[in-house]
Design a protein around this motif. Structure first.
Motif, PDB file in Angstrom:
ATOM      1  N   LYS A  47       7.529  12.348  10.617  1.00  0.00           N
ATOM      2  CA  LYS A  47       6.440  12.349  11.612  1.00  0.00           C
ATOM      3  C   LYS A  47       5.600  13.638  11.562  1.00  0.00           C
ATOM      4  N   ARG A  48       6.258  14.767  11.490  1.00  0.00           N
ATOM      5  CA  ARG A  48       5.518  16.035  11.449  1.00  0.00           C
ATOM      6  C   ARG A  48       4.580  16.069  10.235  1.00  0.00           C
ATOM      7  N   HIS A  49       5.096  15.620   9.097  1.00  0.00           N
ATOM      8  CA  HIS A  49       4.280  15.559   7.883  1.00  0.00           C
ATOM      9  C   HIS A  49       3.066  14.637   8.074  1.00  0.00           C
TER      10      HIS A  49
ATOM     11  N   ILE B 176       1.574  13.759  10.901  1.00  0.00           N
ATOM     12  CA  ILE B 176       0.633  14.342  11.873  1.00  0.00           C
ATOM     13  C   ILE B 176      -0.231  15.396  11.167  1.00  0.00           C
ATOM     14  N   GLU B 177       0.426  16.211  10.357  1.00  0.00           N
ATOM     15  CA  GLU B 177      -0.292  17.284   9.673  1.00  0.00           C
ATOM     16  C   GLU B 177      -1.207  16.742   8.570  1.00  0.00           C
TER      17      GLU B 177
ATOM     18  N   GLU C 230       8.589  17.656  20.582  1.00  0.00           N
ATOM     19  CA  GLU C 230       8.759  18.742  19.593  1.00  0.00           C
ATOM     20  C   GLU C 230       7.487  18.980  18.762  1.00  0.00           C
ATOM     21  N   PHE C 231       6.581  17.983  18.773  1.00  0.00           N
ATOM     22  CA  PHE C 231       5.361  18.142  17.970  1.00  0.00           C
ATOM     23  C   PHE C 231       4.217  18.785  18.747  1.00  0.00           C
TER      24      PHE C 231
ATOM     25  N   ILE D  47       1.967  21.437  17.241  1.00  0.00           N
ATOM     26  CA  ILE D  47       0.886  21.171  16.266  1.00  0.00           C
ATOM     27  C   ILE D  47      -0.176  20.197  16.777  1.00  0.00           C
TER      28      ILE D  47
END
Ligand code: C2G
Length: 131
Positions: free
Chosen positions: A77-79, A81-82, A101-102, A105
């Motif tokens: 997920k973080r990848h 979003i970025e 947690e996101f 960012i």
């Protein structure tokens, strides 16, 4: 502002439509991650009714959606979003707190689910009783 959301969107219904429309209102570009069949199998132990290509095509055709991609894993997920340059993550409130947690960012927003509609309820409604 670029908005991102994620979902399976199996047996597409008005609850799915409403969250996507509301997510789009948070910005001017909506990216939707559609979970793959194998991600569903590893998460829920069953495959969606509609396969991932059908689900992706339906989401892609919506006026409120600007871009789609396959969500291959919850862990990415973080990848996602970025890499999609998202400013805001929107999810239904069945996920409330799960993606906080996101917030380092992007802004994380949980919207109320549309009541009384779900893929599971639709499947139950059309299931033909075995005699
Ligand atoms: N939803 C809604 N109202 C409903 C049903 C669903 O607002 N009556 C929303 C959910 O809250 C979610 C989106 O529609 O934000 C997609 O729901 P699902 O297809 O059930 O997706 P899910 O299995 O929650 O997959 O990485 C997260 C997953 O991909 C999310």
């Amino acid at each position: 502002m670029r908005v991102i959301t994620f979902g399976t969107f199996d047996v597409f219904h008005v609850g799915h439509l409403r969250i996507l429309e509301r997510a789009r209102e948070y910005g001017d570009f909506l990216v939707a991650g559609v979970s793959t069949d194998s991600m569903n199998y590893s998460k829920k132990g069953r495959y969606p009714v509609y396969d991932q290509n059908e689900r992706l095509q339906i989401i892609q055709a919506l006026r409120c959606v600007d871009k789609v991609f396959f969500e291959e894993s919850m862990e990415l997920k973080r990848h996602y979003i970025e890499s999609h340059l998202a400013d805001i993550l929107v999810m239904g409130d069945d996920w409330a707190g799960k993606f906080d947690e996101f917030s380092d960012i992007c802004r994380v927003v949980y919207l109320p689910r549309t009541p009384s509609v779900s893929t599971t309820a639709i499947i139950e409604k059309i299931r033909i009783p075995k005699s």
